[in-house]
Write a protein that holds these residues in place. Sequence first.
Motif, PDB file in Angstrom:
ATOM      1  N   VAL A 129       0.858  -1.188   0.000  1.00 43.03           N
ATOM      2  CA  VAL A 129       0.000   0.000   0.000  1.00 43.03           C
ATOM      3  C   VAL A 129       0.896   1.240   0.000  1.00 43.03           C
ATOM      4  CG1 VAL A 129      -1.745   1.315   1.259  1.00 43.03           C
ATOM      5  CG2 VAL A 129      -1.873  -1.183   1.189  1.00 43.03           C
ATOM      6  N   VAL A 172      -3.704   7.460   1.732  1.00 42.69           N
ATOM      7  CA  VAL A 172      -3.583   6.649   0.520  1.00 42.69           C
ATOM      8  C   VAL A 172      -4.435   7.369  -0.523  1.00 42.69           C
ATOM      9  CG1 VAL A 172      -3.908   4.399  -0.551  1.00 42.69           C
ATOM     10  CG2 VAL A 172      -3.343   4.556   1.885  1.00 42.69           C
ATOM     11  N   GLU A 207      -7.476  -1.385   1.360  1.00 41.17           N
ATOM     12  CA  GLU A 207      -6.501  -0.926   0.371  1.00 41.17           C
ATOM     13  C   GLU A 207      -5.603  -2.018  -0.193  1.00 41.17           C
ATOM     14  OE1 GLU A 207      -6.411   1.998  -0.953  1.00 41.17           O
ATOM     15  OE2 GLU A 207      -7.928   2.913   0.345  1.00 41.17           O
ATOM     16  N   THR A 208      -5.676  -3.232   0.327  1.00 41.14           N
ATOM     17  CA  THR A 208      -4.797  -4.276  -0.179  1.00 41.14           C
ATOM     18  C   THR A 208      -5.590  -5.499  -0.614  1.00 41.14           C
ATOM     19  OG1 THR A 208      -2.866  -5.647   0.304  1.00 41.14           O
ATOM     20  CG2 THR A 208      -4.414  -5.294   2.112  1.00 41.14           C
ATOM     21  N   THR A 247      -9.966   5.315   5.237  1.00 44.53           N
ATOM     22  CA  THR A 247      -9.812   3.978   4.692  1.00 44.53           C
ATOM     23  C   THR A 247      -9.090   3.081   5.691  1.00 44.53           C
ATOM     24  OG1 THR A 247      -9.137   2.744   2.705  1.00 44.53           O
ATOM     25  CG2 THR A 247      -7.613   4.438   3.515  1.00 44.53           C
TER      26      THR A 247
END
Length: 237
Positions: free
Chosen positions: A126, A140, A191-192, A186
């Motif tokens: 990330v 992010v 995010e992954t 988030t």
Amino acid sequence: MRVPRSLEVWKMGMVNYLDALRLQEKLVSARKVNKISDTLLSLQHPPTYTLGKRRTDHNLLIPESDLKSIGAELHHTQRGGDITFHGPHQAILYPIISLRDIGLGARNYVEKLELTMIDLASLYGVKASLGGRCETGVWVGGRKIGAIGVRISYAVTSHGLAFNIDPDLNYFKNIVPCGIAKKEVTSLRRETNLELPTEEVIQEQLILCFARIFGYSSVSWKEGASLLNDKKEFDEI
């Protein structure tokens, strides 16, 4: 020649916010007189909203009387920063360290906290980064994944950072997170695409990132949860 420095990490588990605050105050007093060495509390909180010393109550978007119905509490603190949320599945670090001993100013200290979370995110592919002007924490893209709010008293730190592993992000809809409007929050989970290890593993990775970035040569670990229930041990800090 670089002087070796050690960090003692207390693994606390799930801790009520006021209990954690009381412990921090006790440890800060002890650190100021060198009764203890640099100490890091690693924990999670039940659903809790906290306000910083600027008291930006307007950034709480629901009536305080409604918080009980969603299982959350609100607490006022003396840390910097705006309103934020703490809850399960969020990795929280509260460093009780002497900035004077490690030769850091306040701004550099905050930057290193941000780098700690950026390093952790990178372990999972990330790409996190610092925010823009007046956007503390770690981002992010335009989504915030880690928050920072610190207190420094006579060069000794308390409060710290919160990194979102997989918290219920709906709680953030009830506030203007950190006073920054129209920005999403988030989590590492969101995010992954990687399979995440246990939260305990992720929290330990966060601690090791912290220790490396702050230049500690050794880390010792302590199970600290029972201390809050042991008045004798607590009083002896």
